[in-house]
Design a protein around this motif. Structure first.
Motif, short mmCIF file in Angstrom:
data_model
loop_
_atom_site.label_atom_id
_atom_site.label_comp_id
_atom_site.label_asym_id
_atom_site.label_seq_id
_atom_site.Cartn_x
_atom_site.Cartn_y
_atom_site.Cartn_z
N SER A 22 -5.25 12.43 35.80
CA SER A 22 -5.86 11.57 36.82
C SER A 22 -6.18 12.35 38.08
CB SER A 22 -4.91 10.42 37.14
OG SER A 22 -3.67 10.91 37.61
N ALA A 23 -5.31 13.29 38.45
CA ALA A 23 -5.58 14.09 39.65
C ALA A 23 -6.79 14.99 39.44
CB ALA A 23 -4.35 14.92 40.01
N THR A 24 -6.96 15.51 38.23
CA THR A 24 -8.14 16.31 37.93
C THR A 24 -9.40 15.48 38.07
OG1 THR A 24 -6.84 17.68 36.41
CG2 THR A 24 -9.24 17.78 36.20
N ALA A 25 -9.33 14.23 37.63
CA ALA A 25 -10.48 13.35 37.77
C ALA A 25 -10.78 13.07 39.24
CB ALA A 25 -10.23 12.05 37.02
N ILE A 26 -9.72 12.89 40.03
CA ILE A 26 -9.92 12.67 41.47
C ILE A 26 -10.55 13.88 42.12
CG2 ILE A 26 -8.71 12.29 43.65
CD1 ILE A 26 -6.67 10.63 42.10
N ALA A 27 -10.08 15.07 41.75
CA ALA A 27 -10.65 16.30 42.30
C ALA A 27 -12.11 16.46 41.87
CB ALA A 27 -9.83 17.51 41.84
N THR A 28 -12.41 16.09 40.62
CA THR A 28 -13.79 16.17 40.16
C THR A 28 -14.70 15.26 40.96
OG1 THR A 28 -13.02 16.69 37.92
CG2 THR A 28 -15.27 15.87 38.15
N ALA A 29 -14.26 14.04 41.21
CA ALA A 29 -15.06 13.10 42.00
C ALA A 29 -15.25 13.60 43.42
CB ALA A 29 -14.38 11.73 42.01
N SER A 30 -14.24 14.26 43.97
CA SER A 30 -14.36 14.79 45.33
C SER A 30 -15.34 15.94 45.38
CB SER A 30 -12.98 15.24 45.83
OG SER A 30 -13.08 15.81 47.11
N LEU A 31 -15.35 16.80 44.37
CA LEU A 31 -16.24 17.96 44.37
C LEU A 31 -17.70 17.56 44.24
CD1 LEU A 31 -14.20 20.42 42.12
CD2 LEU A 31 -14.56 20.59 44.58
N THR A 32 -17.97 16.48 43.54
CA THR A 32 -19.36 16.06 43.36
C THR A 32 -19.98 15.57 44.66
OG1 THR A 32 -18.55 13.88 42.68
CG2 THR A 32 -19.05 15.47 40.93
N ASN A 33 -19.18 15.31 45.67
CA ASN A 33 -19.72 14.86 46.95
C ASN A 33 -20.28 16.00 47.80
OD1 ASN A 33 -18.98 12.18 46.44
ND2 ASN A 33 -16.91 12.51 47.25
N TYR A 34 -19.95 17.24 47.43
CA TYR A 34 -20.43 18.37 48.21
C TYR A 34 -21.88 18.69 47.86
CZ TYR A 34 -15.49 19.06 49.21
OH TYR A 34 -14.19 18.87 49.61
N PRO A 35 -22.68 19.07 48.84
CA PRO A 35 -24.08 19.43 48.55
C PRO A 35 -24.15 20.74 47.78
CG PRO A 35 -23.54 19.92 50.83
CD PRO A 35 -22.36 19.19 50.28
N PRO A 36 -25.30 21.04 47.16
CA PRO A 36 -25.42 22.31 46.42
C PRO A 36 -25.18 23.50 47.34
CG PRO A 36 -27.23 20.82 45.91
CD PRO A 36 -26.50 20.20 47.05
N ALA A 37 -24.72 24.58 46.74
CA ALA A 37 -24.43 25.79 47.50
C ALA A 37 -25.72 26.36 48.09
CB ALA A 37 -23.76 26.83 46.61
N ARG A 38 -25.61 26.86 49.30
CA ARG A 38 -26.74 27.47 49.99
C ARG A 38 -26.68 29.00 49.92
NH1 ARG A 38 -24.73 23.26 53.20
NH2 ARG A 38 -26.18 21.52 53.50
N TYR A 39 -25.95 29.50 48.96
CA TYR A 39 -25.79 30.95 48.80
C TYR A 39 -25.61 31.27 47.33
CZ TYR A 39 -21.09 29.01 49.32
OH TYR A 39 -19.97 28.24 49.23
#
Length: 538
Positions: free
Chosen positions: A268-285
């Motif tokens: 469940s924590a991995t799923a929470i971390a996955t959902a949090s990471l998807t909120n970040y914009p694409p990398a600019r580098y």
């Protein structure tokens, strides 16, 4: 005595006004004093009123504490402090502060990662990383310094635990996410194989959610593989408070003695971390900046520990608190190692992508190398090994390392050079010395004569000098230690000469070859008899 006086003043400050007035007025009987203070004669623990709520009293018998301190009874004095309402109020306030600090820390760290910016083009050699690396550790530094100003070792331990948890969950997942997201380096190769191209296209076609899930799983696997057992620090016997102290209770902050938060190990924590990471914009580098971020954050974690160690230990009053603070500081070292491991994994992927498709010509030349050389060929300079070495150096320079040095920080560049050197040593050792198993057949190792051994020694020296010149600070000559010793053995005039450089006669040289490998190497010389080699006593 000064401490006892301070406790006396604090106790007086917490007394109800009626008790203070009574103390300043006419003498009272014990019953009158008990009635005015609401403690029923026991000033060390508040008594509940009719509703069951404890009535605030002094919380400590200031006279007893002062007498204990004056008499040198430290244990009784500490017991008075631990049982006081003042102490419980401090713990309750600390718990609320730690909760607020942890929330502030995590939200600001996520904000820094959300606003992650690429480094400007005109940066120095030591600033090839994104803005989040600096911003995140600025937040950690401010939170840790604010905890130091609280002047409580237990509070400092709790905040350090919160920092370790954010490091090993939010930041580690973010670092892996950026490495996976920007890992399209192999696609830039013009000679990539069809199989590699298929894999690369599938990675590029992956959605952000699948990349985030892979990053969260990689971070969880890295934490699970870390040495040590997960433990919750802040038990009832360790920190004050009825429910486990600053870190206890249903709303407490638990952290691990091996930087292995229990929340990360669960699905469940991995799923929470996955959902949090998807909120970040694409990398600019690109991929190189992501690798630099992984290394620089690992370095910053060590610097954070070094900067806090002296001040944090200065807060400790006894050995138990020093042990707690030292253990909490050690979590930063473990978190740093996890971040560095992510950089190493990214460099390994980069190295594999580079050598898989860009060194084919030199590997084909290696397959044609012969080390049984006639005197006529040696005199004419007919040298297949020289063709291999020159071609390998040329491809390494123009096709593998070209353009990477300005993009990588010094430590990542040296690590990449070392990995490439290890790859070359392994291929050269497999192709020339060790028999290779392919399916049901085994290709015999190459044979050497005296002139071929000279050429092999020259090739090893040329490759060692090339990679040593490419590294900036670290040394890679130890990578070629085994090959150098193999070349030394092959250039002996007879097997018996081994005694001059073996055992007690080795001097300062540490042999990297086992006695069995020494005999196998000597057996490659066509001039050496098997009987002479077997008779060696190693």
């Amino acid at each position: 005595r000064a401490s006892a006086y301070f406790v006396f003043l604090a106790a007086r400050a917490l007394e109800p006004p009626t008790a203070q007035v009574a103390a300043a007025g006419a003498p009272q009987t014990p019953a009158q004093r008990d009635a005015s203070s609401g403690t029923n004669g026991d000033l060390r623990s508040p008594q509940p009123d009719a509703s069951g709520t404890p009535v605030a009293g002094s919380g400590v018998d200031a006279g007893a504490a002062a007498a204990a301190a004056a008499g040198g009874d430290t244990a009784e004095f500490e017991l008075c402090i631990q049982r006081s309402v003042l102490r419980r109020n401090v713990v309750e306030l600390s718990s609320k502060y730690v909760s607020l600090e942890a929330f502030f820390m995590r939200e600001n760290v996520r904000k820094a990662m959300l606003l992650d910016e690429a480094p400007p083009e005109s940066v120095s050699d030591n600033a090839r990383f994104s803005s989040a690396s600096d911003d995140v550790f600025f937040v950690f530094q401010k939170c840790a310094r604010r905890a130091l100003s609280y002047c409580s070792a237990e509070t400092m331990v709790a905040v350090l635990g919160a920092i370790s948890e954010v490091l090993t969950t939010d930041l580690l997942c973010f670092v892996y996410f950026r490495i996976f997201e920007t890992d399209n380096f192999s696609a830039a190769s013009s000679s990539v194989s069809a199989k590699s191209a298929t894999v690369t296209s599938s990675v590029q076609a992956s959605s952000p959610s699948s990349i985030a899930q892979a990053a969260a799983s990689a971070a969880a696997a890295a934490i699970k593989a870390a040495p040590g057992d997960s433990q919750a620090v802040g038990s009832n016997s360790g920190l004050p408070g009825a429910s486990g102290g600053l870190l206890g209770g249903s709303s407490g902050l638990f952290w691990s003695s091996s930087v292995t938060p229990t929340s990360v190990s669960s699905t469940s924590a991995t799923a929470i971390a996955t959902a949090s990471l998807t909120n970040y914009p694409p990398a600019r580098y690109g991929f190189s900046v992501a690798l630099n971020n992984a290394h620089i954050t690992a370095e910053y974690a060590l610097k954070l520990r070094a900067g806090l160690e002296r001040d944090a230990l200065a807060l400790c009053r006894n050995a138990r608190e020093r042990s707690m603070v030292s253990e909490a500081l050690a979590q930063l070292v473990d978190a740093s190692q996890l971040l560095q491991n992510s950089a190493d994994e990214g460099l390994a992927k980069l190295c594999d992508a580079l050598v898989a498709s860009r060194l084919r010509a030199s590997m084909d030349a290696l397959a044609r190398v012969e080390y049984v050389v006639s005197e006529a060929d040696y005199a004419r300079g007919d040298d297949s090994s020289d063709e291999f070495v020159q071609l390998l150096i040329s491809e390494m320079t123009s096709r593998v390392l070209a353009g990477l040095e300005p993009k990588l920080v010094e430590q990542n560049w040296d690590a990449l050079v070392r990995r490439l050197a290890e790859w070359c040593v392994k291929r050269l050792e497999e192709a020339t010395i060790l028999p290779v198993q392919k399916g049901s057949t085994t290709r015999a190792a190459r044979r050497f004569n005296g002139l071929g051994a000279l050429r092999f020694d020259r090739d090893v020296r040329a490759l060692s000098a090339f990679f040593a010149a490419k590294a900036r600070k670290s040394s890679v000559r130890d990578v070629f230690a085994r090959l150098s010793q193999i070349a030394l053995l092959l250039n002996l005039d007879s097997p018996a000469e081994l005694y001059d450089i073996w055992g007690a006669n080795a001097g300062g040289m540490t042999w990297r070859l086992t006695p069995s490998e020494v005999r196998k190497t000597l057996a490659l010389r066509v001039e050496f008899s098997q009987e002479a080699i077997k008779s060696l006593k190693l």
